[in-house]
Design a protein around this motif. Structure first.
Motif, PDB file in Angstrom:
ATOM      1  N   ALA A  23      13.056  -1.186   8.296  1.00 20.43           N
ATOM      2  CA  ALA A  23      12.038  -2.195   8.009  1.00 20.43           C
ATOM      3  C   ALA A  23      12.409  -3.009   6.771  1.00 20.43           C
ATOM      4  CB  ALA A  23      10.676  -1.528   7.828  1.00 20.43           C
ATOM      5  N   VAL A  24      12.991  -2.343   5.768  1.00 15.49           N
ATOM      6  CA  VAL A  24      13.433  -3.054   4.561  1.00 15.49           C
ATOM      7  C   VAL A  24      14.556  -4.022   4.903  1.00 15.49           C
ATOM      8  CG1 VAL A  24      14.580  -2.762   2.332  1.00 15.49           C
ATOM      9  CG2 VAL A  24      12.703  -1.233   2.977  1.00 15.49           C
ATOM     10  N   TRP A  25      15.493  -3.574   5.732  1.00 13.94           N
ATOM     11  CA  TRP A  25      16.620  -4.429   6.152  1.00 13.94           C
ATOM     12  C   TRP A  25      16.130  -5.677   6.873  1.00 13.94           C
ATOM     13  CZ3 TRP A  25      18.552  -5.459  11.194  1.00 13.94           C
ATOM     14  CH2 TRP A  25      19.794  -6.090  11.240  1.00 13.94           C
ATOM     15  N   LEU A  26      15.035  -5.552   7.620  1.00 14.60           N
ATOM     16  CA  LEU A  26      14.475  -6.694   8.343  1.00 14.60           C
ATOM     17  C   LEU A  26      13.694  -7.639   7.439  1.00 14.60           C
ATOM     18  CD1 LEU A  26      13.174  -5.142  11.684  1.00 14.60           C
ATOM     19  CD2 LEU A  26      14.947  -6.880  11.430  1.00 14.60           C
ATOM     20  N   GLY A  27      13.390  -7.215   6.219  1.00 14.78           N
ATOM     21  CA  GLY A  27      12.605  -8.054   5.322  1.00 14.78           C
ATOM     22  C   GLY A  27      11.119  -8.012   5.588  1.00 14.78           C
ATOM     23  N   LEU A  28      10.619  -6.905   6.162  1.00 19.00           N
ATOM     24  CA  LEU A  28       9.202  -6.783   6.506  1.00 19.00           C
ATOM     25  C   LEU A  28       8.419  -5.961   5.489  1.00 19.00           C
ATOM     26  CD1 LEU A  28       9.513  -6.223  10.361  1.00 19.00           C
ATOM     27  CD2 LEU A  28       8.422  -8.170   9.240  1.00 19.00           C
ATOM     28  N   THR A  29       9.040  -5.594   4.381  1.00 15.13           N
ATOM     29  CA  THR A  29       8.369  -4.811   3.351  1.00 15.13           C
ATOM     30  C   THR A  29       8.159  -5.673   2.100  1.00 15.13           C
ATOM     31  OG1 THR A  29      10.537  -3.984   2.640  1.00 15.13           O
ATOM     32  CG2 THR A  29       9.269  -2.614   4.160  1.00 15.13           C
ATOM     33  N   PRO A  30       7.172  -5.329   1.254  1.00 18.69           N
ATOM     34  CA  PRO A  30       6.852  -6.171   0.087  1.00 18.69           C
ATOM     35  C   PRO A  30       7.960  -6.161  -0.960  1.00 18.69           C
ATOM     36  CG  PRO A  30       5.031  -4.678   0.616  1.00 18.69           C
ATOM     37  CD  PRO A  30       6.216  -4.221   1.413  1.00 18.69           C
ATOM     38  N   LYS A  31       8.056  -7.264  -1.682  1.00 17.39           N
ATOM     39  CA  LYS A  31       8.909  -7.319  -2.869  1.00 17.39           C
ATOM     40  C   LYS A  31       8.188  -6.615  -4.016  1.00 17.39           C
ATOM     41  CE  LYS A  31       9.174 -11.813  -2.576  1.00 17.39           C
ATOM     42  NZ  LYS A  31       9.504 -13.235  -2.842  1.00 17.39           N
ATOM     43  N   HIS A  32       8.955  -5.906  -4.862  1.00 15.86           N
ATOM     44  CA  HIS A  32       8.370  -5.178  -5.986  1.00 15.86           C
ATOM     45  C   HIS A  32       8.813  -5.795  -7.304  1.00 15.86           C
ATOM     46  CE1 HIS A  32       7.824  -1.296  -3.391  1.00 15.86           C
ATOM     47  NE2 HIS A  32       6.887  -2.197  -3.188  1.00 15.86           N
ATOM     48  N   PHE A  33       7.871  -5.921  -8.220  1.00 13.68           N
ATOM     49  CA  PHE A  33       8.159  -6.370  -9.574  1.00 13.68           C
ATOM     50  C   PHE A  33       7.650  -5.276 -10.511  1.00 13.68           C
ATOM     51  CE2 PHE A  33       7.293  -9.935  -6.814  1.00 13.68           C
ATOM     52  CZ  PHE A  33       8.378 -10.768  -7.021  1.00 13.68           C
ATOM     53  N   ALA A  34       8.577  -4.586 -11.179  1.00 12.23           N
ATOM     54  CA  ALA A  34       8.196  -3.431 -11.982  1.00 12.23           C
ATOM     55  C   ALA A  34       8.760  -3.550 -13.389  1.00 12.23           C
ATOM     56  CB  ALA A  34       8.692  -2.137 -11.336  1.00 12.23           C
ATOM     57  N   SER A  35       7.960  -3.068 -14.353  1.00  8.02           N
ATOM     58  CA  SER A  35       8.398  -2.972 -15.741  1.00  8.02           C
ATOM     59  C   SER A  35       7.602  -1.843 -16.388  1.00  8.02           C
ATOM     60  CB  SER A  35       8.154  -4.289 -16.484  1.00  8.02           C
ATOM     61  OG  SER A  35       8.542  -4.171 -17.841  1.00  8.02           O
ATOM     62  N   GLY A  36       8.311  -0.815 -16.820  1.00 10.04           N
ATOM     63  CA  GLY A  36       7.613   0.331 -17.391  1.00 10.04           C
ATOM     64  C   GLY A  36       6.741   1.009 -16.348  1.00 10.04           C
ATOM     65  N   LYS A  37       5.457   1.152 -16.658  1.00  9.38           N
ATOM     66  CA  LYS A  37       4.518   1.777 -15.743  1.00  9.38           C
ATOM     67  C   LYS A  37       3.814   0.769 -14.845  1.00  9.38           C
ATOM     68  CE  LYS A  37       3.556   5.710 -18.766  1.00  9.38           C
ATOM     69  NZ  LYS A  37       2.496   6.471 -19.477  1.00  9.38           N
ATOM     70  N   THR A  38       4.164  -0.492 -14.983  1.00  7.86           N
ATOM     71  CA  THR A  38       3.519  -1.546 -14.189  1.00  7.86           C
ATOM     72  C   THR A  38       4.328  -1.831 -12.933  1.00  7.86           C
ATOM     73  OG1 THR A  38       2.655  -2.563 -16.198  1.00  7.86           O
ATOM     74  CG2 THR A  38       2.649  -3.907 -14.195  1.00  7.86           C
ATOM     75  N   LEU A  39       3.680  -1.777 -11.790  1.00  8.81           N
ATOM     76  CA  LEU A  39       4.326  -2.079 -10.510  1.00  8.81           C
ATOM     77  C   LEU A  39       3.452  -3.061  -9.743  1.00  8.81           C
ATOM     78  CD1 LEU A  39       6.480  -1.600  -8.321  1.00  8.81           C
ATOM     79  CD2 LEU A  39       5.099   0.318  -7.511  1.00  8.81           C
ATOM     80  N   ILE A  40       4.019  -4.210  -9.417  1.00 11.65           N
ATOM     81  CA  ILE A  40       3.295  -5.253  -8.689  1.00 11.65           C
ATOM     82  C   ILE A  40       4.011  -5.496  -7.361  1.00 11.65           C
ATOM     83  CG2 ILE A  40       2.497  -7.646  -8.705  1.00 11.65           C
ATOM     84  CD1 ILE A  40       2.546  -7.527 -11.754  1.00 11.65           C
ATOM     85  N   SER A  41       3.249  -5.455  -6.280  1.00 13.82           N
ATOM     86  CA  SER A  41       3.792  -5.753  -4.955  1.00 13.82           C
ATOM     87  C   SER A  41       3.504  -7.203  -4.604  1.00 13.82           C
ATOM     88  CB  SER A  41       3.179  -4.823  -3.899  1.00 13.82           C
ATOM     89  OG  SER A  41       3.607  -3.496  -4.101  1.00 13.82           O
ATOM     90  N   GLY A  42       4.539  -7.912  -4.169  1.00 15.60           N
ATOM     91  CA  GLY A  42       4.374  -9.316  -3.783  1.00 15.60           C
ATOM     92  C   GLY A  42       4.374  -9.477  -2.268  1.00 15.60           C
ATOM     93  N   GLY A  43       4.794 -10.650  -1.804  1.00 11.98           N
ATOM     94  CA  GLY A  43       4.909 -10.896  -0.371  1.00 11.98           C
ATOM     95  C   GLY A  43       6.122 -10.197   0.206  1.00 11.98           C
ATOM     96  N   ILE A  44       6.282 -10.276   1.504  1.00 10.32           N
ATOM     97  CA  ILE A  44       7.432  -9.620   2.138  1.00 10.32           C
ATOM     98  C   ILE A  44       8.727 -10.279   1.674  1.00 10.32           C
ATOM     99  CG2 ILE A  44       6.123  -8.837   4.134  1.00 10.32           C
ATOM    100  CD1 ILE A  44       7.361 -11.157   5.706  1.00 10.32           C
ATOM    101  N   SER A  45       9.792  -9.512   1.659  1.00 17.14           N
ATOM    102  CA  SER A  45      11.060  -9.986   1.089  1.00 17.14           C
ATOM    103  C   SER A  45      11.769 -11.020   1.958  1.00 17.14           C
ATOM    104  CB  SER A  45      11.989  -8.801   0.846  1.00 17.14           C
ATOM    105  OG  SER A  45      12.340  -8.185   2.074  1.00 17.14           O
ATOM    106  N   LYS A  46      11.532 -10.988   3.287  1.00 16.94           N
ATOM    107  CA  LYS A  46      12.177 -11.903   4.232  1.00 16.94           C
ATOM    108  C   LYS A  46      13.698 -11.811   4.179  1.00 16.94           C
ATOM    109  CE  LYS A  46       8.395 -15.238   4.410  1.00 16.94           C
ATOM    110  NZ  LYS A  46       7.987 -16.655   4.308  1.00 16.94           N
ATOM    111  N   ARG A  47      14.210 -10.615   3.958  1.00 13.68           N
ATOM    112  CA  ARG A  47      15.660 -10.410   4.024  1.00 13.68           C
ATOM    113  C   ARG A  47      16.088 -10.250   5.471  1.00 13.68           C
ATOM    114  NH1 ARG A  47      15.452  -5.471  -0.302  1.00 13.68           N
ATOM    115  NH2 ARG A  47      15.061  -6.672  -2.205  1.00 13.68           N
ATOM    116  N   GLY A  48      17.381 -10.112   5.670  1.00 15.04           N
ATOM    117  CA  GLY A  48      17.899  -9.731   6.982  1.00 15.04           C
ATOM    118  C   GLY A  48      17.813 -10.820   8.032  1.00 15.04           C
ATOM    119  N   ASP A  49      17.721 -10.384   9.277  1.00 17.22           N
ATOM    120  CA  ASP A  49      17.799 -11.266  10.441  1.00 17.22           C
ATOM    121  C   ASP A  49      16.472 -11.993  10.642  1.00 17.22           C
ATOM    122  OD1 ASP A  49      17.973 -12.382  13.022  1.00 17.22           O
ATOM    123  OD2 ASP A  49      19.384 -10.834  13.655  1.00 17.22           O
TER     124      ASP A  49
END
Length: 338
Positions: A246-272
């Motif tokens: 699923a990650v290879w297809l780009g169907l999982t969220p992008k993550h932005f993390a720093s320290g203890k903070t983790l923010i999920s964004g839109g899907i990564s749209k990687r892959g095919d």
């Protein structure tokens, strides 16, 4: 030549750059080889690891080199570029490929068989013909709107519009434009026939392919999606888990993390992009049929639509379908409704 354990090849149309490395990672040679001499060079070279970027003609050369006894690896081109030092040239590119090949965190691109390549070509041609048909429909509808000829969106309405506009008894447009509209109708019909012919071929492929038959037991996965997934990943052995697919297809969220903070964004749209689009289309169809069902996946989809909205639910359902596809391929089992 005997102390060379790895060859890296920078692919091109006519002139290829080939570098040889020993067991210590030192460059033994780095030179250009013309296309007509490459096969002879690789056939006479002792069997070793051959590493290339996954790009233009890479699958063809990978299959040829494997037939010669070499072990071939393909690396994602975007992961090779950061390891290039100095200017962008072929000599530096093959060294960058070797550096990237030493990194365990870079996953290889799965090699496609000739059978998978054939099916993927059918999908690419079909997708292009659908785009051409859509462009033709949109242009024609836009031009005829200036004459007050409006029709609903869809192929059936467009067919009726062309039939009415090319009727000699209709006076909405002049005979000058009717001549072009008749050609447009012929072109549209030819595109429809071409698309139907390709879909019939894909149906025959799915009918005789056991892996496609397994995938088609999943709701939301039909002939188009099953053959597209098979052409892309085969039996899925190159992925360690369903989530990795699923990650290879780009169907999982992008993550932005720093320290203890983790923010999920839109899907990564990687892959095919094509495969991701098809799975989302399949998820849309599945969600429509889930409204009156009570199985586990339908209840999950309905609750997701209620909580997050239809569009987000479609993407989440597509990610779940991708994971289900990998599980069935690896376990060699049919989908069971629960």
């Amino acid at each position: 030549m005997k102390d060379i354990t790895r060859l890296t090849v920078d692919l091109a149309k006519t002139v290829f750059q080939v570098a040889g490395f020993n067991v210590h990672g030192k460059v033994v040679f780095n030179r250009q080889i013309k296309r007509r001499d490459l096969e002879e060079f690789m056939a006479t070279h002792p069997a070793c690891e051959v590493v290339m970027e996954a790009c233009y003609t890479s699958f063809y050369w990978a299959r040829r080199f494997e037939q010669m006894g070499h072990r071939v690896r393909l690396l994602p081109a975007q992961h090779v570029a950061p390891y290039r030092r100095g200017n962008k040239n072929d000599r530096n590119d093959v060294i960058a490929i070797n550096e990237a090949a030493n990194r365990e965190d870079i996953s290889d691109v799965p090699l496609k068989s000739a059978d998978q390549q054939d099916i993927q070509c059918l999908h690419r041609i079909r997708d292009n013909r659908i785009k051409q048909r859509t462009q033709l429909m949109n242009q024609t509808r836009g031009l005829l709107a200036e004459y007050g000829a409006i029709c609903r969106v869809g192929k059936s309405a467009f067919t009726l519009l062309l039939a009415r506009m090319t009727d000699p008894a209709d006076e909405t447009v002049s005979e000058l434009l009717k001549t072009q509209l008749r050609d447009t109708r012929n072109e549209y019909e030819q595109l429809c026939l071409r698309i139907k012919s390709i879909e019939d071929q894909l149906y025959e492929v799915a009918k005789h392919n056991p892996l496609c038959q397994l995938l088609m037991t999943i709701p939301g996965i039909g002939v188009i999606n099953a053959t597209a997934i098979y052409s892309a990943i085969g039996n899925g052995a190159q992925f360690k888990s369903a989530r990795e697919f699923a990650v290879w297809l780009g169907l999982t969220p992008k993550h932005f993390a720093s320290g203890k903070t983790l923010i999920s964004g839109g899907i990564s749209k990687r892959g095919d992009r094509y495969l991701r689009k098809q799975l989302v289309h399949g998820a849309r169809s599945l969600l429509l049929s889930c409204r009156k069902k009570t199985d586990r996946i339908s209840l999950w989809g309905n609750s997701l639509v209620a909580r997050r909205g239809h569009n987000r639910a479609c993407v989440a359902m597509a990610a779940r379908l991708a994971r289900l596809c990998w599980i069935l391929l690896r376990k060699n089992e049919v989908y069971r409704v629960m």
